[in-house]
Design a protein around this motif. Structure first.
Motif, PDB file in Angstrom:
ATOM      1  N   TRP A 150       0.811  -1.221   0.000  1.00  0.00           N
ATOM      2  CA  TRP A 150       0.000   0.000   0.000  1.00  0.00           C
ATOM      3  C   TRP A 150       0.840   1.266   0.000  1.00  0.00           C
ATOM      4  O   TRP A 150       0.385   2.309  -0.448  1.00  0.00           O
ATOM      5  N   VAL A 198      -6.256  -0.716   6.265  1.00  0.00           N
ATOM      6  CA  VAL A 198      -6.172  -0.119   4.929  1.00  0.00           C
ATOM      7  C   VAL A 198      -7.280   0.915   4.738  1.00  0.00           C
ATOM      8  O   VAL A 198      -7.032   2.018   4.234  1.00  0.00           O
ATOM      9  N   PHE A 236      -7.415  -5.295   6.412  1.00  0.00           N
ATOM     10  CA  PHE A 236      -8.239  -4.464   5.531  1.00  0.00           C
ATOM     11  C   PHE A 236      -8.863  -3.303   6.280  1.00  0.00           C
ATOM     12  O   PHE A 236      -9.052  -2.228   5.710  1.00  0.00           O
ATOM     13  N   THR A 293     -11.171 -13.661  -2.032  1.00  0.00           N
ATOM     14  CA  THR A 293     -10.638 -13.548  -0.672  1.00  0.00           C
ATOM     15  C   THR A 293     -10.901 -14.817   0.123  1.00  0.00           C
ATOM     16  O   THR A 293     -10.016 -15.319   0.816  1.00  0.00           O
ATOM     17  N   ALA A 328      -7.291 -11.069   8.080  1.00  0.00           N
ATOM     18  CA  ALA A 328      -7.641 -10.289   6.882  1.00  0.00           C
ATOM     19  C   ALA A 328      -8.494  -9.084   7.258  1.00  0.00           C
ATOM     20  O   ALA A 328      -8.282  -7.979   6.738  1.00  0.00           O
ATOM     21  N   VAL A 386     -10.248  -2.441  -4.147  1.00  0.00           N
ATOM     22  CA  VAL A 386     -11.064  -2.252  -2.942  1.00  0.00           C
ATOM     23  C   VAL A 386     -12.268  -1.365  -3.249  1.00  0.00           C
ATOM     24  O   VAL A 386     -13.391  -1.669  -2.829  1.00  0.00           O
TER      25      VAL A 386
END
Length: 193
Positions: free
Chosen positions: A97, A157, A154, A127, A150, A110
């Motif tokens: 990222w 993120v 996420f 996923t 995960a 995303v």
């Protein structure tokens, strides 16, 4: 006598496969797509799809132009047992990222999942496949633990890169790794004494 072997125009065939894969992943979702279906849509033999890409998850990564295959990266992290796995996962994830070259395709990935139900279905299936087949199996944890890791990553993120909420948005990556790795380690069941 007719020629045998691969047909000429490998680049064209590869692009036809990717185009068919993109269409099918967006129309049918990840779970509704098969290598045979992609091959049929591209007008090629399924063996050619396997030749270029291998398994369905690799076709998805290439079709969606993701900068890496999570399964391959995870195998590398697990194989390098000399490192703290939780720290390595967080560092790798942040690295993807932080790099402008990989951030853009990941943001598109995303954002698509958040704004389009068909894209969300494809991302969800991918996923789940990666978490079940790669993360849980490679790390030796339950699919639930893998899903929780995960979700943690996420979530970070979304706050750091999409919402750009402070102070996380501008925190130095190494500080984020040092602070976040213990939480991931706990979910992995690797808490240190």
């Amino acid at each position: 006598m007719a020629r045998t072997g691969r047909r000429p125009g490998n680049t064209r065939s590869r692009e036809q496969i990717l185009r068919a894969a993109r269409e099918q992943f967006s129309e049918l979702g990840y779970d509704g797509v098969s290598i045979r279906g992609i091959a049929r849509g591209a007008g090629v033999d399924p063996a050619l799809v396997h030749h270029f890409f291998g398994a369905k998850d690799a076709v998805f990564v290439a079709a969606m132009r993701l900068p890496y295959n999570p399964g391959e990266v995870l195998r590398g992290i697990v194989a390098d047992s000399g490192h703290d796995r939780a720290e390595a996962v967080v560092r790798f994830f942040l690295g993807v990222w932080e790099d402008p070259g990989t951030r853009e395709p990941m943001l598109a990935f995303v954002r698509s999942a958040v704004t389009n139900e068909r894209a969300a279905e494809a991302v969800r299936g991918f996923t789940q496949d990666v978490i079940t087949r790669h993360v849980a199996a490679e790390v030796g944890i339950s699919p639930l633990r893998a899903s929780l890791v995960a979700a943690q990553l996420f979530g970070m993120v979304l706050v750091r890169y999409l919402a750009a909420a402070e102070p996380l948005a501008s925190a130095p990556p190494e500080e984020v790794v040092a602070t976040y790795a213990p939480a991931v380690r706990t979910v992995l069941g690797e808490a240190r004494e």
